[in-house]
Motif scaffolding. Structure first.
Motif, mmCIF file in Angstrom:
data_model
loop_
_atom_site.group_PDB
_atom_site.id
_atom_site.type_symbol
_atom_site.label_atom_id
_atom_site.label_comp_id
_atom_site.label_asym_id
_atom_site.label_seq_id
_atom_site.Cartn_x
_atom_site.Cartn_y
_atom_site.Cartn_z
ATOM 1 N N ILE A 219 6.822 12.951 6.177
ATOM 2 C CA ILE A 219 5.456 12.408 6.251
ATOM 3 C C ILE A 219 5.516 10.891 6.389
ATOM 4 N N ASN A 220 4.853 10.373 7.411
ATOM 5 C CA ASN A 220 4.642 8.933 7.505
ATOM 6 C C ASN A 220 3.252 8.646 6.965
ATOM 7 N N ALA A 221 3.166 8.042 5.778
ATOM 8 C CA ALA A 221 1.874 7.720 5.159
ATOM 9 C C ALA A 221 1.533 6.278 5.524
ATOM 10 N N ILE A 222 0.636 6.132 6.480
ATOM 11 C CA ILE A 222 0.382 4.821 7.101
ATOM 12 C C ILE A 222 -0.934 4.201 6.619
ATOM 13 N N GLY A 223 -1.926 5.039 6.345
ATOM 14 C CA GLY A 223 -3.298 4.531 6.127
ATOM 15 C C GLY A 223 -3.471 3.687 4.881
ATOM 16 N N ALA A 224 -2.763 4.014 3.793
ATOM 17 C CA ALA A 224 -2.950 3.269 2.543
ATOM 18 C C ALA A 224 -2.234 1.935 2.609
ATOM 19 N N ASP A 225 -3.006 0.868 2.743
ATOM 20 C CA ASP A 225 -2.406 -0.470 2.810
ATOM 21 C C ASP A 225 -3.227 -1.480 2.007
ATOM 22 N N ALA A 226 -3.949 -0.987 1.011
ATOM 23 C CA ALA A 226 -4.688 -1.874 0.103
ATOM 24 C C ALA A 226 -4.917 -1.113 -1.200
ATOM 25 N N ALA A 227 -5.075 -1.863 -2.287
ATOM 26 C CA ALA A 227 -5.245 -1.230 -3.601
ATOM 27 C C ALA A 227 -6.384 -0.210 -3.557
ATOM 28 N N GLY A 228 -6.157 0.949 -4.164
ATOM 29 C CA GLY A 228 -7.196 1.980 -4.246
ATOM 30 C C GLY A 228 -7.149 2.999 -3.119
ATOM 31 N N LYS A 229 -6.368 2.694 -2.037
ATOM 32 C CA LYS A 229 -6.302 3.653 -0.921
ATOM 33 C C LYS A 229 -5.207 4.694 -1.175
ATOM 34 N N GLU A 230 -5.445 5.950 -0.796
ATOM 35 C CA GLU A 230 -4.416 7.002 -0.871
ATOM 36 C C GLU A 230 -4.833 8.168 0.019
ATOM 37 N N GLU A 231 -3.847 8.858 0.571
ATOM 38 C CA GLU A 231 -4.120 9.988 1.470
ATOM 39 C C GLU A 231 -3.421 11.269 1.020
ATOM 40 N N LEU A 232 -2.383 11.137 0.182
ATOM 41 C CA LEU A 232 -1.577 12.314 -0.189
ATOM 42 C C LEU A 232 -1.809 12.723 -1.639
ATOM 43 N N ASP A 233 -1.824 14.013 -1.871
ATOM 44 C CA ASP A 233 -1.797 14.580 -3.213
ATOM 45 C C ASP A 233 -0.569 13.997 -3.941
ATOM 46 N N PRO A 234 -0.732 13.373 -5.113
ATOM 47 C CA PRO A 234 0.436 12.783 -5.798
ATOM 48 C C PRO A 234 1.555 13.803 -6.044
ATOM 49 N N ALA A 235 1.216 15.103 -6.103
ATOM 50 C CA ALA A 235 2.257 16.128 -6.296
ATOM 51 C C ALA A 235 3.249 16.128 -5.126
ATOM 52 N N ILE A 236 2.803 15.679 -3.937
ATOM 53 C CA ILE A 236 3.722 15.572 -2.793
ATOM 54 C C ILE A 236 4.759 14.484 -3.088
ATOM 55 N N LEU A 237 4.302 13.380 -3.676
ATOM 56 C CA LEU A 237 5.209 12.262 -3.973
ATOM 57 C C LEU A 237 6.211 12.649 -5.057
ATOM 58 N N LYS A 238 5.776 13.514 -5.980
ATOM 59 C CA LYS A 238 6.675 14.019 -7.032
ATOM 60 C C LYS A 238 7.780 14.870 -6.423
ATOM 61 N N ARG A 239 7.391 15.674 -5.406
ATOM 62 C CA ARG A 239 8.330 16.635 -4.812
ATOM 63 C C ARG A 239 9.275 15.971 -3.804
ATOM 64 N N ALA A 240 8.807 14.901 -3.154
ATOM 65 C CA ALA A 240 9.518 14.357 -1.991
ATOM 66 C C ALA A 240 10.482 13.239 -2.331
ATOM 67 N N LYS A 241 11.371 12.962 -1.372
ATOM 68 C CA LYS A 241 12.167 11.719 -1.405
ATOM 69 C C LYS A 241 11.250 10.640 -0.833
ATOM 70 N N VAL A 242 10.847 9.684 -1.693
ATOM 71 C CA VAL A 242 9.857 8.677 -1.278
ATOM 72 C C VAL A 242 10.569 7.360 -0.926
ATOM 73 N N VAL A 243 10.346 6.929 0.311
ATOM 74 C CA VAL A 243 10.920 5.677 0.782
ATOM 75 C C VAL A 243 9.761 4.734 1.116
ATOM 76 N N VAL A 244 9.784 3.530 0.554
ATOM 77 C CA VAL A 244 8.693 2.578 0.802
ATOM 78 C C VAL A 244 9.174 1.495 1.760
#
Ligand SMILES: NC(=O)c1ccc[n+]([C@@H]2O[C@H](COP(=O)([O-])OP(=O)(O)OC[C@H]3O[C@@H](n4cnc5c(N)ncnc54)[C@H](O)[C@@H]3O)[C@@H](O)[C@H]2O)c1
Length: 326
Positions: A219-244
């Motif tokens: 997943i390329n999460a592109i839209g969130a680029d300011a405080a308060g923005k998010e597009e993905l269920d946090p459970a995805i971030l728990k499950r995935a290898k997250v690279v920032v």
């Protein structure tokens, strides 16, 4: 002394996606090697107009490129005929500090963002990826697909947006550079069955549910680029290898910012920066079953690396107008 003025048209004539990908990959590598300076973006928030203005300075020692970008994000702009994102970029000489060029940065921002998604997917997605799902059919949706099409043999593109007309417009434009099978929908779930999923909306609540993501998806999460923005269920971030893209910037304005603030994830859930992966300090994808997420906030080093390339090409082609300065 003169400054070179490059209009959006001049920038468009001086930059291909392939060149943007090369420049951004090199910028990420420098970030990973510690040869880039990039103070965090600074934001002015215009609450009453639903928008913001950011300044983004950077210096890449290896590429010897430096300057600053000024860019807005006003999601209501398309209603009055203006793009959501507009940018102006000043390129300086690292040696003297003198401004050498001022250029339109809107097309460049879209291209360097598409290039970042492409570079991330090159290191994190399955090599055999053929299906791309797009959530959001705006400006970023188009350049994300353009970037991915440069790296992968994309056969199927699934597009979801609240507006079916925007999906249709994206399909029509994308057919000019990518001959693929297109499926459009207003139902986000339908596009999540993909090898590479790209989210490019200005959403402030999760749109993509964990149960919709199959094993092996990048997943390329592109839209969130300011405080308060998010597009993905946090459970995805728990499950995935997250690279920032950058830990400080992502922590306060990327996809991870809300779950980090609310305790849904901790900093330990973040694997690495994309620079560390590109520089070979840590491995990227480990197998075909892993779910990977690239959290892109957009880095000033991407802009300066790309702008420096644009400047060189524009000078070679004799483009732009020389303005008197000192
Ligand atoms: N990471 C980066 O480097 C980077 C760079 C530039 C822009 N952005 C961000 O990307 C986002 C998109 O920018 P853009 O220029 O493409 O904007 P845009 O307005 O051109 O496109 C956004 C699209 O998302 C759709 N959308 C909005 N809410 C939706 C929802 N709930 N479900 C489905 N679709 C929805 C809109 O209809 C629109 O088509 C913004 O949040 C912007 O701040 C990030």
């Amino acid at each position: 002394m003169e400054i070179l003025w490059l209009s959006e048209e001049d920038v468009m004539a001086s930059l291909s996606m392939e060149e943007a990908i090369e420049a951004v990959e090199e910028a990420f590598r420098e970030h990973g090697m510690g040869t880039a300076q990039m103070p965090p973006k600074s934001y002015l928030i215009y609450k009453r107009y639903n928008g913001d203005l950011r300044t983004m300075p950077a210096y890449l020692e290896g590429m010897d490129a430096t300057g600053v970008k000024v860019v807005n994000v006003h999601p209501d702009n398309p209603g009055s005929g203006l793009p959501t994102v507009m940018a102006l970029l000043i390129l300086n000489s690292p040696k003297t500090g003198a401004p050498i060029a001022v250029m339109g940065g809107t097309f460049l921002t879209n291209m360097r963002t598409g290039a970042a998604g492409a570079v991330a997917a090159k290191y994190l997605a399955k090599k055999s990826s053929k299906t791309v799902g797009l959530v959001g059919a705006g400006a970023q949706g188009r350049t994300q697909l353009l970037g991915l099409a440069d790296i992968f043999d994309v056969e199927t593109v699934k597009v979801a947006d609240v507006s079916l007309d925007r999906c249709r417009a994206l399909e029509e434009e994308s057919r000019t550079f990518l001959d693929a099978s297109y499926e459009i929908s207003t139902d986000i779930r339908e596009v999540c069955d993909a090898d590479i999923l790209v989210t490019t909306t200005p959403s402030r609540k999760p749109l993509v549910k964990e149960g919709w993501i199959k094993e092996g998806t990048h997943i390329n999460a592109i839209g969130a680029d300011a405080a308060g923005k998010e597009e993905l269920d946090p459970a995805i971030l728990k499950r995935a290898k997250v690279v920032v893209d950058d830990l400080v910037q992502a922590s306060h304005s990327g996809e991870v910012n809300v779950p980090l603030a609310e305790g849904g994830i901790t900093l330990e859930d973040i694997y690495a920066t994309i620079g560390e992966v590109v520089a070979g300090k840590v491995p990227g994808r480990k197998d075909d079953d892993e779910v990977t997420v690239f959290d892109s906030t957009g880095l000033a080093i991407q802009d300066m690396a790309t702008a420096s390339r644009v400047y060189r090409t524009a000078v070679e082609k004799g483009l732009g107008i020389r303005l008197p300065f000192l």
